[in-house]
Design an enzyme around this catalytic site. Structure first.
Site, PDB file in Angstrom:
ATOM      1  N   GLU A 209      82.673  10.062   2.084  1.00 41.36           N
ATOM      2  CA  GLU A 209      83.992   9.459   1.899  1.00 41.36           C
ATOM      3  C   GLU A 209      84.310   9.263   0.422  1.00 41.36           C
ATOM      4  O   GLU A 209      85.410   9.588  -0.046  1.00 41.36           O
ATOM      5  CB  GLU A 209      84.069   8.109   2.632  1.00 41.36           C
ATOM      6  CG  GLU A 209      83.899   8.193   4.136  1.00 41.36           C
ATOM      7  CD  GLU A 209      82.453   8.060   4.582  1.00 41.36           C
ATOM      8  OE1 GLU A 209      82.232   7.804   5.778  1.00 41.36           O
ATOM      9  OE2 GLU A 209      81.541   8.228   3.736  1.00 41.36           O
ATOM     10  N   GLY A 264      73.134  -1.878  -1.001  1.00 40.84           N
ATOM     11  CA  GLY A 264      74.561  -1.763  -1.252  1.00 40.84           C
ATOM     12  C   GLY A 264      75.348  -3.005  -0.908  1.00 40.84           C
ATOM     13  O   GLY A 264      76.224  -3.445  -1.667  1.00 40.84           O
ATOM     14  N   ARG A 265      75.042  -3.626   0.228  1.00 39.53           N
ATOM     15  CA  ARG A 265      75.812  -4.792   0.648  1.00 39.53           C
ATOM     16  C   ARG A 265      75.440  -6.048  -0.132  1.00 39.53           C
ATOM     17  O   ARG A 265      76.057  -7.100   0.055  1.00 39.53           O
ATOM     18  CB  ARG A 265      75.652  -5.012   2.147  1.00 39.53           C
ATOM     19  CG  ARG A 265      74.220  -5.131   2.629  1.00 39.53           C
ATOM     20  CD  ARG A 265      74.141  -5.008   4.146  1.00 39.53           C
ATOM     21  NE  ARG A 265      72.785  -4.964   4.665  1.00 39.53           N
ATOM     22  CZ  ARG A 265      72.031  -3.873   4.718  1.00 39.53           C
ATOM     23  NH1 ARG A 265      72.498  -2.730   4.239  1.00 39.53           N
ATOM     24  NH2 ARG A 265      70.821  -3.897   5.243  1.00 39.53           N
ATOM     25  N   LYS A 503      76.319  10.144  10.175  1.00 42.06           N
ATOM     26  CA  LYS A 503      76.562  10.973   8.983  1.00 42.06           C
ATOM     27  C   LYS A 503      76.053  12.399   9.203  1.00 42.06           C
ATOM     28  O   LYS A 503      76.719  13.377   8.853  1.00 42.06           O
ATOM     29  CB  LYS A 503      75.863  10.366   7.761  1.00 42.06           C
ATOM     30  CG  LYS A 503      76.491   9.089   7.226  1.00 42.06           C
ATOM     31  CD  LYS A 503      75.737   8.637   5.985  1.00 42.06           C
ATOM     32  CE  LYS A 503      76.335   7.399   5.375  1.00 42.06           C
ATOM     33  NZ  LYS A 503      75.605   6.959   4.152  1.00 42.06           N
TER      34      LYS A 503
END
Length: 540
Positions: A209, A264-265, A503
């Protein structure tokens, strides 16, 4: 020994059977709520925040047993291992050191690297903010477009929106995450390429994305007249894979580093937060970090019996594993915190939506609850009907800011009144006798519709003001709550293998959508039919 064979687990199950039908309104009324009141006994403070747990279906014994469970499950050991930089993400062989990004001690892990990268961020942010960093025609930057997804989008977007009152009016910040071209197209309608800076955020710099949007944005700049040789004035990258960033075409000096020991979070405290720093400035970004560090210190040092992340996590387990609640609601009574529920959806469910224990065995108890929410008072006119009178019990976190960050101060008492009244109404309910009085003698048919069961559990979190520091503490509170629950459930909150399968299959399906021909036996009949319909539509 597994979780549900721990002595405290058995004790909690027996305790639940004893109090499952007890009513909150009776507990508040007992002895006219004599001193110390229930509210006084169940309100705790830490890192500048206050949490009122008194409207939860708990007693002093409940908390004692839950804290015992935390100790038996090794919450303290997991906490200390995380802060020490030990490998607490065993499936990926990594530490989880988001706390090091806001630590003040020079002895903290990776302190020198973190300080150097933050200094680089600050120098760049100041150049953009004061107009010294210009676009290819010499105009100052007035738009920042953050391209990322998941943790590279949700955290920065939430913070920039929350701290809008602290942001420079000279620069508008936009966020693009969805691979749906409508997301990027909407932003491109609002920005001028001569005055726009793009921040491409991706740990691997291969995320489908993000890279699709980044490539389209680069093509847009060129189509609008920006020479390829001048793209360095308009693109910077944040990644743990600098070679891929340079390969994309971003100048090496415009690459900011993130590390594989930060999930990441959990990454908004790093260079992932570059858009935050540009918006609110390095000093306020430091305040955001300071608030998170305040909560880190509280989590590390406060006794479990008065430790906000520990108590929040344990009360969540109480409802999830004993009452059987499948979801919980976050209701910030602050429009500035509009994106907090969506941020917490990833933090909670990507972290603890697991069914494999650390030892590889599968759990035989529920883990993460479904997290959802909407700011008040909007939610009151949408789904609160179900919360009050539906058959499903949904625990709620109300979040209130006591002083407004905006000039329309006359609105604020109305906002706070709604917040506090909702938790009171959810707790009290309305009895059959009370419903008869409301309906009156002329409309007895209304009585069943006017009964509210009450006894609906809520926690109220209070911030004195919405500052960068208090927001940092609030975010860290939920981060550590996640660790507490993961420790009790004996799962890994720092990986996300469930994201991968979609994915992998997505690349196969994408290839089939554009291939000259497709082997229909490659997929199940439903997926093959969907691909056929899409192929036909794309050819029109």
């Amino acid at each position: 020994m597994t979780l549900n064979t721990l002595p405290s687990w058995s004790s909690l199950q027996a305790h639940y059977e004893q109090i499952r039908d007890a009513r909150l309104r009776d507990w508040f009324a007992a002895g006219q709520d004599a001193s110390p009141t229930r509210s006084e006994r169940f309100t705790f403070e830490g890192a500048g925040l206050a949490a009122d747990f008194s409207k939860n279906r708990i007693t002093d014994e409940t908390l004692r047993l839950l804290v015992t469970l935390a100790r038996e499950a090794g919450v303290e050991a997991r906490r200390d291992a995380m802060f020490a930089g030990e490998i607490v993400n065993p499936t990926e062989g990594r530490a989880a050191l988001h706390t090091a990004l806001r630590a003040t001690s020079a002895s903290a892990p990776f302190h020198a690297e973190v300080a150097a990268e933050r200094a680089k961020m600050a120098a760049f942010a100041n150049q953009v903010r004061d107009g010294h960093w210009t676009g290819y025609t010499g105009k100052r930057i007035r738009h920042v477009v953050n391209i990322g997804i998941g943790g590279s989008d949700l955290g920065p977007k939430m913070v920039v929106h929350a701290l809008h009152h602290l942001a420079t009016p000279e620069i508008a910040t936009h966020f693009v995450s969805n691979v749906d071209g409508a997301d990027l197209a909407r932003v491109l309608e609002q920005v001028d390429p001569e005055e726009t800076l793009a921040i491409i955020v991706s740990k691997t710099f291969t995320t489908l994305e993000t890279m699709t949007n980044a490539l389209s944005l680069r093509d847009w700049f060129i189509a609008k007249g920006c020479p390829e040789s001048a793209l360095a004035k308009h693109f910077v990258g944040v990644s743990a894979n600098p070679n891929e960033v340079v390969k994309f075409g971003i100048a090496k000096e415009n690459v900011f580093e993130m590390w594989d020991w930060v999930g990441g979070r959990y990454s908004l405290w790093s260079a992932v937060g570059l858009s935050i720093m540009i918006a609110i400035g390095p000093d306020q970004f430091d305040e955001l970090l300071a608030g998170a560090n305040d909560m880190d210190e509280h989590f590390k040092n406060a006794p479990l019996e008065r430790n906000l992340p520990v108590l929040m996590g344990l009360i969540g387990i109480w409802y999830r594993n004993f009452f059987g609640s499948q979801s919980y609601l976050v209701a910030p009574y602050s429009e500035a915190l509009h994106f907090l529920p969506s941020y917490l959806q990833q933090l909670e469910m990507e972290s603890n939506g697991k069914s494999a224990r650390l030892d590889g065995a599968f759990v035989d108890y529920p883990t993460s609850a479904v997290t959802w929410g909407e700011p008040g008072t909007n939610g009151q006119h949408a789904f609160f009907q179900m919360l009050h009178q539906g058959p499903t019990i949904v625990p709620i976190d109300f979040i209130a800011v006591l002083t407004p960050e905006h000039p329309l101060a006359s609105h604020h008492p109305k906002l706070l009144a709604n917040c506090f009244a909702q938790s009171e109404a959810l707790m009290l309910g309305r009895t059959l006798e009370e419903a008869h009085k409301v309906a009156g003698p002329d409309k007895p048919e209304l009585v069943p519709h006017l009964v509210f069961p009450g006894n609906r559990p809520t926690t109220t979190l209070l911030l004195d003001a919405l500052t960068a520091r208090s927001l940092g503490a609030l975010i860290a509170l939920y981060e550590h709550k996640v660790l507490v629950q993961a420790s009790v459930w004996n799962i890994n909150p720092f990986d996300q293998w469930g994201v991968e399968l979609g994915k992998i299959l997505g690349k196969v399906v994408e290839a089939d959508l554009t291939a000259a021909s497709v082997d229909e036996k490659k997929h199940d009949s439903s997926t093959s039919a969907l691909i056929a319909r899409a192929r036909a539509a794309l050819k029109r």
